[in-house]
Write a protein that holds these residues in place. Structure first.
Motif, PDB file in Angstrom:
ATOM      1  N   LEU A  17       0.824  -1.211   0.000  1.00  0.00           N
ATOM      2  CA  LEU A  17       0.000   0.000   0.000  1.00  0.00           C
ATOM      3  C   LEU A  17       0.859   1.262   0.000  1.00  0.00           C
ATOM      4  N   SER A  18       1.994   1.214   0.669  1.00  0.00           N
ATOM      5  CA  SER A  18       2.896   2.371   0.692  1.00  0.00           C
ATOM      6  C   SER A  18       3.523   2.594  -0.679  1.00  0.00           C
ATOM      7  N   THR A  19       3.888   1.501  -1.332  1.00  0.00           N
ATOM      8  CA  THR A  19       4.453   1.608  -2.674  1.00  0.00           C
ATOM      9  C   THR A  19       3.443   2.246  -3.628  1.00  0.00           C
ATOM     10  N   THR A  20       2.196   1.816  -3.525  1.00  0.00           N
ATOM     11  CA  THR A  20       1.137   2.378  -4.365  1.00  0.00           C
ATOM     12  C   THR A  20       0.883   3.839  -4.033  1.00  0.00           C
ATOM     13  N   VAL A  29       9.354   3.683  -5.803  1.00  0.00           N
ATOM     14  CA  VAL A  29      10.202   3.221  -4.707  1.00  0.00           C
ATOM     15  C   VAL A  29      10.462   1.730  -4.818  1.00  0.00           C
ATOM     16  N   THR A  30      11.516   1.307  -4.110  1.00  0.00           N
ATOM     17  CA  THR A  30      11.876  -0.101  -4.016  1.00  0.00           C
ATOM     18  C   THR A  30      11.927  -0.492  -2.548  1.00  0.00           C
ATOM     19  N   ALA A  31      11.392  -1.644  -2.205  1.00  0.00           N
ATOM     20  CA  ALA A  31      11.411  -2.113  -0.820  1.00  0.00           C
ATOM     21  C   ALA A  31      12.773  -2.732  -0.499  1.00  0.00           C
ATOM     22  N   ILE A  32      13.322  -2.348   0.645  1.00  0.00           N
ATOM     23  CA  ILE A  32      14.609  -2.859   1.112  1.00  0.00           C
ATOM     24  C   ILE A  32      14.405  -3.504   2.478  1.00  0.00           C
ATOM     25  N   ARG A  49      14.856   7.604   2.132  1.00  0.00           N
ATOM     26  CA  ARG A  49      14.264   6.431   2.772  1.00  0.00           C
ATOM     27  C   ARG A  49      12.879   6.759   3.322  1.00  0.00           C
ATOM     28  N   TYR A  50      11.974   5.807   3.177  1.00  0.00           N
ATOM     29  CA  TYR A  50      10.624   5.928   3.722  1.00  0.00           C
ATOM     30  C   TYR A  50      10.432   4.746   4.685  1.00  0.00           C
ATOM     31  N   PHE A  51      10.575   5.031   5.978  1.00  0.00           N
ATOM     32  CA  PHE A  51      10.475   3.959   6.973  1.00  0.00           C
ATOM     33  C   PHE A  51       9.011   3.627   7.252  1.00  0.00           C
ATOM     34  N   LEU A  52       8.758   2.353   7.511  1.00  0.00           N
ATOM     35  CA  LEU A  52       7.378   1.869   7.565  1.00  0.00           C
ATOM     36  C   LEU A  52       6.950   1.368   8.941  1.00  0.00           C
ATOM     37  N   GLN A  53       7.870   1.335   9.927  1.00  0.00           N
ATOM     38  CA  GLN A  53       7.497   0.698  11.192  1.00  0.00           C
ATOM     39  C   GLN A  53       6.342   1.412  11.883  1.00  0.00           C
ATOM     40  N   GLU A  64      -8.786  -3.050   8.627  1.00  0.00           N
ATOM     41  CA  GLU A  64      -8.091  -3.169   7.347  1.00  0.00           C
ATOM     42  C   GLU A  64      -8.665  -2.236   6.295  1.00  0.00           C
ATOM     43  N   SER A  65      -9.960  -1.950   6.393  1.00  0.00           N
ATOM     44  CA  SER A  65     -10.607  -1.065   5.418  1.00  0.00           C
ATOM     45  C   SER A  65     -10.061   0.357   5.467  1.00  0.00           C
ATOM     46  N   GLU A  66      -9.370   0.723   6.578  1.00  0.00           N
ATOM     47  CA  GLU A  66      -8.847   2.086   6.726  1.00  0.00           C
ATOM     48  C   GLU A  66      -7.364   2.190   6.412  1.00  0.00           C
ATOM     49  N   TRP A  67      -6.707   1.079   6.138  1.00  0.00           N
ATOM     50  CA  TRP A  67      -5.256   1.109   5.951  1.00  0.00           C
ATOM     51  C   TRP A  67      -4.849   1.988   4.770  1.00  0.00           C
ATOM     52  N   SER A  68      -5.478   1.800   3.637  1.00  0.00           N
ATOM     53  CA  SER A  68      -5.072   2.524   2.429  1.00  0.00           C
ATOM     54  C   SER A  68      -5.185   4.036   2.624  1.00  0.00           C
ATOM     55  N   ALA A  69      -6.307   4.501   3.188  1.00  0.00           N
ATOM     56  CA  ALA A  69      -6.504   5.944   3.391  1.00  0.00           C
ATOM     57  C   ALA A  69      -5.488   6.489   4.389  1.00  0.00           C
ATOM     58  N   HIS A  70      -5.237   5.720   5.448  1.00  0.00           N
ATOM     59  CA  HIS A  70      -4.277   6.175   6.463  1.00  0.00           C
ATOM     60  C   HIS A  70      -2.880   6.303   5.869  1.00  0.00           C
ATOM     61  N   ILE A  71      -2.466   5.321   5.107  1.00  0.00           N
ATOM     62  CA  ILE A  71      -1.129   5.339   4.509  1.00  0.00           C
ATOM     63  C   ILE A  71      -1.013   6.459   3.473  1.00  0.00           C
ATOM     64  N   GLY A  72      -2.064   6.644   2.663  1.00  0.00           N
ATOM     65  CA  GLY A  72      -2.041   7.729   1.685  1.00  0.00           C
ATOM     66  C   GLY A  72      -1.913   9.093   2.334  1.00  0.00           C
ATOM     67  N   ALA A  73      -2.679   9.301   3.417  1.00  0.00           N
ATOM     68  CA  ALA A  73      -2.618  10.582   4.137  1.00  0.00           C
ATOM     69  C   ALA A  73      -1.250  10.786   4.774  1.00  0.00           C
ATOM     70  N   HIS A  74      -0.665   9.700   5.275  1.00  0.00           N
ATOM     71  CA  HIS A  74       0.656   9.786   5.912  1.00  0.00           C
ATOM     72  C   HIS A  74       1.704  10.298   4.932  1.00  0.00           C
ATOM     73  N   PHE A  75       1.770   9.706   3.755  1.00  0.00           N
ATOM     74  CA  PHE A  75       2.800  10.114   2.802  1.00  0.00           C
ATOM     75  C   PHE A  75       2.493  11.475   2.178  1.00  0.00           C
ATOM     76  N   ALA A  76       1.222  11.814   2.003  1.00  0.00           N
ATOM     77  CA  ALA A  76       0.880  13.145   1.507  1.00  0.00           C
ATOM     78  C   ALA A  76       1.355  14.215   2.487  1.00  0.00           C
ATOM     79  N   SER A  77       1.150  13.974   3.780  1.00  0.00           N
ATOM     80  CA  SER A  77       1.605  14.919   4.799  1.00  0.00           C
ATOM     81  C   SER A  77       3.121  14.991   4.843  1.00  0.00           C
ATOM     82  N   GLN A  78       3.772  13.827   4.710  1.00  0.00           N
ATOM     83  CA  GLN A  78       5.229  13.789   4.748  1.00  0.00           C
ATOM     84  C   GLN A  78       5.827  14.604   3.602  1.00  0.00           C
ATOM     85  N   LEU A  79       5.279  14.452   2.412  1.00  0.00           N
ATOM     86  CA  LEU A  79       5.805  15.192   1.268  1.00  0.00           C
ATOM     87  C   LEU A  79       5.479  16.674   1.367  1.00  0.00           C
TER      88      LEU A  79
END
Length: 296
Positions: A17-20, A29-32, A49-53, A64-79
């Motif tokens: 989901l983070s990659t997407t 991105v590439t997962a390491i 680096r984009y840490f995922l922990q 699980e239904s909220e994971w995609s929205a949460h991750i999308g908002a996280h990276f939008a805020s980070q950028l």
């Protein structure tokens, strides 16, 4: 070296989901898998680096239904946070407004990706470094970004700003002695209030003639107890248990599983790990032992 456990289903999902989410923001991105540090992270074309922990920890608590929205908002805020002016472009007054002190484990300060030789030791296992508190993210300040700056001034301003971060208190009663006071809040810097224990005594405890036992399990929590009598050992045992429980469920990663004693601006770690028993042991020696001896 201990081999890193295989990714579980939640971790696999967060990676995908983070990659997407980053691809949707224009970043491939590439997962390491980093077995040395036990982390899985993503690397972009600029070697960022984009840490995922933190995301993994959050998703374990979300449907699980909220994971995609949460991750999308996280990276939008980070950028969005990266669009802020570079530290070198900031005037001194602007940087003094944004800077915060932050407690972290010692090994954070030796990360080659974020060199912080300037970080100041707080305890044997903890250091204090400096951050910028931006509207949507927290930026770690490195040796390079602080080159030419007055570190003493920044630490003073950073602690003042950290002290001002809002929090709530929760009281944990202990039979026969003062209870434990927990300072909790959404800020990343609540635990770092421990660096100004005199202020905590003045605002929360009233007095602590014989010192304060405290712990900083994670960034959102500081627990304190003023040593009052021999029954304070019961409070210490309770705090050790609470601390270990909080570390196990630490939001955003833990700071320390240990418990400490503060007296006269000196700090002593009063727990250690017994590798034979795989347990935390409380030590009643040094400054802490001297404080307890006053009541025997």
């Amino acid at each position: 070296m201990t081999k890193r456990p295989a990714l579980d289903d939640v971790e696999h999902a967060v990676v995908a989901l983070s990659t997407t989410a980053l691809r949707d923001l224009g970043i491939e991105v590439t997962a390491i898998d980093d077995p040395e540090h036990g982390d899985v992270f993503l690397v972009g074309p600029d070697d960022e680096r984009y840490f995922l922990q933190n995301l993994v920890a959050a998703c374990r608590k979300l449907p699980e239904s909220e994971w995609s929205a949460h991750i999308g908002a996280h990276f939008a805020s980070q950028l969005e946070g990266r669009a802020a002016p570079d530290v070198a472009e900031l005037s001194e007054p602007d940087l003094l407004t944004e800077v915060r002190t932050r407690l972290q484990p010692v090994d954070v300060a030796v990360d080659p990706e974020l060199p912080m030789a300037y970080a100041r030791r707080f305890t044997d296992d903890l250091v204090t470094h400096l951050c910028r508190d931006l509207p949507t993210t927290v930026e770690t300040l490195t040796d390079t970004s602080l080159q030419g700056r007055d570190l003493d001034l920044l630490y003073q301003a950073g602690q003042r700003n950290t002290d001002a971060e809002p929090y709530a208190t929760q009281d944990i009663p202990i039979d026969g002695t003062r209870g434990i006071t927990a300072l909790v809040g959404d800020s990343f810097f609540i635990a770092t209030k421990a660096r100004n224990m005199r202020r905590i005594i003045g605002t929360e405890l009233g007095e602590a003639e014989h010192g304060v036992v405290f712990s900083v399990p994670h960034r959102h929590l500081l627990m304190v107890h003023p040593v009052t009598n021999l029954q304070s050992t019961l409070a210490v045992k309770e705090m050790v248990g609470f601390t270990l429980g909080q570390v196990a469920e630490a939001p955003g990663g833990n700071i320390s599983p240990h418990t400490y004693f503060w007296y006269g601006d000196r700090v002593q770690q009063i727990t250690h790990l017994d590798p034979d028993e795989n347990a935390i042991v409380i030590e009643s020696q040094g400054m802490f032992g001297d404080a307890l001896a006053l009541f025997s």
